[in-house]
Design a protein around this motif. Structure first.
Motif, PDB file in Angstrom:
ATOM      1  N   ILE A 290     -11.739  29.850  18.398  1.00 55.96           N
ATOM      2  CA  ILE A 290     -11.642  28.852  19.283  1.00 55.96           C
ATOM      3  C   ILE A 290     -11.318  29.315  20.726  1.00 55.96           C
ATOM      4  O   ILE A 290     -12.022  28.752  21.844  1.00 55.96           O
ATOM      5  CB  ILE A 290     -10.482  27.802  18.880  1.00 55.96           C
ATOM      6  N   ARG A 291     -10.583  30.367  20.753  1.00 58.52           N
ATOM      7  CA  ARG A 291     -10.003  30.606  22.100  1.00 58.52           C
ATOM      8  C   ARG A 291     -11.206  31.413  22.882  1.00 58.52           C
ATOM      9  O   ARG A 291     -11.471  31.082  24.225  1.00 58.52           O
ATOM     10  CB  ARG A 291      -9.026  31.793  21.899  1.00 58.52           C
ATOM     11  N   PHE A 292     -11.979  32.184  22.261  1.00 50.89           N
ATOM     12  CA  PHE A 292     -13.094  33.077  22.855  1.00 50.89           C
ATOM     13  C   PHE A 292     -14.311  32.056  23.427  1.00 50.89           C
ATOM     14  O   PHE A 292     -14.857  32.334  24.099  1.00 50.89           O
ATOM     15  CB  PHE A 292     -13.311  34.240  22.056  1.00 50.89           C
ATOM     16  N   ARG A 293     -14.554  31.099  22.511  1.00 50.70           N
ATOM     17  CA  ARG A 293     -15.732  30.201  22.759  1.00 50.70           C
ATOM     18  C   ARG A 293     -15.097  29.338  23.939  1.00 50.70           C
ATOM     19  O   ARG A 293     -16.036  28.963  24.652  1.00 50.70           O
ATOM     20  CB  ARG A 293     -15.865  29.107  21.567  1.00 50.70           C
ATOM     21  N   LEU A 294     -13.969  28.918  23.873  1.00 51.85           N
ATOM     22  CA  LEU A 294     -13.433  28.191  25.064  1.00 51.85           C
ATOM     23  C   LEU A 294     -13.553  29.224  26.546  1.00 51.85           C
ATOM     24  O   LEU A 294     -14.068  28.471  27.711  1.00 51.85           O
ATOM     25  CB  LEU A 294     -11.887  27.745  24.916  1.00 51.85           C
ATOM     26  N   LEU A 295     -13.224  30.282  26.040  1.00 53.81           N
ATOM     27  CA  LEU A 295     -13.273  31.198  27.340  1.00 53.81           C
ATOM     28  C   LEU A 295     -14.798  31.158  27.888  1.00 53.81           C
ATOM     29  O   LEU A 295     -14.906  31.404  29.035  1.00 53.81           O
ATOM     30  CB  LEU A 295     -12.796  32.688  27.046  1.00 53.81           C
ATOM     31  N   ARG A 296     -15.648  31.503  27.084  1.00 52.67           N
ATOM     32  CA  ARG A 296     -16.983  31.590  27.454  1.00 52.67           C
ATOM     33  C   ARG A 296     -17.475  30.356  28.062  1.00 52.67           C
ATOM     34  O   ARG A 296     -18.253  30.197  28.913  1.00 52.67           O
ATOM     35  CB  ARG A 296     -17.809  31.947  26.045  1.00 52.67           C
ATOM     36  N   LEU A 297     -17.244  29.083  27.661  1.00 48.05           N
ATOM     37  CA  LEU A 297     -17.441  27.765  28.169  1.00 48.05           C
ATOM     38  C   LEU A 297     -16.935  27.696  29.337  1.00 48.05           C
ATOM     39  O   LEU A 297     -17.786  27.340  30.370  1.00 48.05           O
ATOM     40  CB  LEU A 297     -17.209  26.700  27.171  1.00 48.05           C
ATOM     41  N   GLY A 298     -15.661  28.069  29.586  1.00 47.64           N
ATOM     42  CA  GLY A 298     -15.017  28.075  30.709  1.00 47.64           C
ATOM     43  C   GLY A 298     -15.485  28.894  31.910  1.00 47.64           C
ATOM     44  O   GLY A 298     -15.885  28.462  33.171  1.00 47.64           O
ATOM     45  N   GLU A 299     -16.100  30.008  31.475  1.00 50.44           N
ATOM     46  CA  GLU A 299     -17.035  30.937  32.578  1.00 50.44           C
ATOM     47  C   GLU A 299     -18.253  30.209  32.863  1.00 50.44           C
ATOM     48  O   GLU A 299     -18.665  30.190  33.997  1.00 50.44           O
ATOM     49  CB  GLU A 299     -17.114  32.397  31.929  1.00 50.44           C
ATOM     50  N   VAL A 300     -18.954  29.315  32.158  1.00 53.56           N
ATOM     51  CA  VAL A 300     -20.101  28.765  32.499  1.00 53.56           C
ATOM     52  C   VAL A 300     -19.958  27.448  33.328  1.00 53.56           C
ATOM     53  O   VAL A 300     -20.736  27.314  34.145  1.00 53.56           O
ATOM     54  CB  VAL A 300     -20.974  28.531  31.118  1.00 53.56           C
ATOM     55  N   HIS A 301     -19.105  26.671  32.739  1.00 57.72           N
ATOM     56  CA  HIS A 301     -18.866  25.336  33.077  1.00 57.72           C
ATOM     57  C   HIS A 301     -17.652  24.967  33.856  1.00 57.72           C
ATOM     58  O   HIS A 301     -17.404  23.986  34.427  1.00 57.72           O
ATOM     59  CB  HIS A 301     -18.832  24.338  31.941  1.00 57.72           C
ATOM     60  N   GLY A 302     -16.630  25.919  34.041  1.00 55.73           N
ATOM     61  CA  GLY A 302     -15.509  25.893  34.791  1.00 55.73           C
ATOM     62  C   GLY A 302     -14.149  25.887  33.927  1.00 55.73           C
ATOM     63  O   GLY A 302     -14.340  24.924  33.024  1.00 55.73           O
ATOM     64  N   ALA A 303     -13.213  26.538  34.140  1.00 56.17           N
ATOM     65  CA  ALA A 303     -12.056  26.488  33.298  1.00 56.17           C
ATOM     66  C   ALA A 303     -11.419  25.256  33.089  1.00 56.17           C
ATOM     67  O   ALA A 303     -11.025  24.726  32.038  1.00 56.17           O
ATOM     68  CB  ALA A 303     -10.818  27.617  33.668  1.00 56.17           C
ATOM     69  N   GLY A 304     -11.124  24.568  34.379  1.00 57.38           N
ATOM     70  CA  GLY A 304     -10.574  23.367  34.471  1.00 57.38           C
ATOM     71  C   GLY A 304     -11.136  22.172  33.545  1.00 57.38           C
ATOM     72  O   GLY A 304     -10.474  21.584  32.794  1.00 57.38           O
ATOM     73  N   PRO A 305     -12.231  22.024  33.874  1.00 56.00           N
ATOM     74  CA  PRO A 305     -12.896  20.758  32.988  1.00 56.00           C
ATOM     75  C   PRO A 305     -12.973  21.352  31.469  1.00 56.00           C
ATOM     76  O   PRO A 305     -12.647  20.254  30.694  1.00 56.00           O
ATOM     77  CB  PRO A 305     -14.529  20.903  33.746  1.00 56.00           C
TER      78      PRO A 305
END
Length: 257
Positions: free
Chosen positions: A225-240
């Motif tokens: 979960i953590r690293f998938r969120l990390l990847r998504l955050g890099e693409v779409h922005g950590a805040g959102p």
């Protein structure tokens, strides 16, 4: 009284990303449900099991945990690999270690703890690899260690929400040591339930094997979960991404009609 789920507006995310984050939130809820309830059934409350443990157990467990984290970090930095590179192999290793440690009672469980932590860190690093990260990158290694210290990437009480998605700054030895010092007490408390359960004479090896399997599945899920969120955050922005995840994992609130 009426029971309503309070929903907050998500910060804008593409539909596909929002669905991905929702799926991660569901995985997080499942991982923090019956799976970790297994520890309660086997070990009970740590305070209730303290009668089985030697004096000064908490201090010793924390020291052993801290040293184990440092050793696991050192092994990982050297590219150390454990037997069974696949998920099933790692599970077999964890079960075997728990069985052997549990068979030796509390002293065997304490002796087994460093190896088990190394197995868990190995599994966490593999989840980083699955998301395309270099597990030997100091930034990713720090995130791997932080996985031990939190139940959620957005938990307010562990500081992860401020460290998550931090800049890829070079991590010095003192910085890593400070991180380990912060994480060790929390991990020692969590693993205390495992040691307490293994101290019960009747349970022994069987409980050690079952609890190790539960911990491996739990931390593997937390890392995924953590690293998938990390990847998504890099693409779409950590805040959102984190805002959406926090809302999706929030407990429903009871409001008056």
């Amino acid at each position: 009284m009426s029971h309503e789920t309070m929903t907050l507006p998500h910060l804008l995310l593409p539909a596909g990303c929002g669905a991905d984050v929702d799926a991660l939130a569901l995985r997080w809820k499942k991982a923090n449900g019956p799976l970790m309830g297994l520890l309660t059934r086997f070990g009970g409350r740590l305070e209730e099991q303290m009668a089985f443990l030697p004096a000064g157990f908490r201090d010793r467990a924390e020291r052993v945990t801290s040293a184990a984290l440092e050793n696991a970090w050192a092994v990982a930095r050297q590219g150390g690999k454990l037997p069974g590179s696949g998920d099933r192999g790692t599970l077999a290793v964890a079960i075997g270690a728990g069985f052997a440690g549990g068979a030796g009672g509390i002293m065997g469980a304490i002796a087994e703890l460093p190896f088990t932590i190394t197995v868990l860190l190995h599994a966490i690093r593999r989840e980083a690899e699955k998301q395309g990260y270099d597990p030997d990158d100091p930034w990713i290694m720090a995130e791997a260690l932080r996985t031990f210290g939190s139940g959620s990437p957005v938990a307010a009480d562990d500081g992860i929400n401020t460290a998550f998605y931090s800049a890829r700054a070079a991590l010095t030895g003192p910085a890593i040591n400070q991180l380990i010092t912060t994480i060790a007490p929390k991990l020692a408390t969590t693993l205390g339930q495992k040691l307490a359960a293994q101290a019960v004479p009747v349970m022994g090896a069987v409980s050690g094997a079952a609890i190790n399997a539960a911990f491996l599945r739990y931390y593997r899920e937390m890392a995924a979960i953590r690293f998938r969120l990390l990847r998504l955050g890099e693409v779409h922005g950590a805040g959102p991404v984190l805002e959406h995840f926090a809302t999706a994992t929030a407990q429903p609130r009871i409001t008056k009609a």
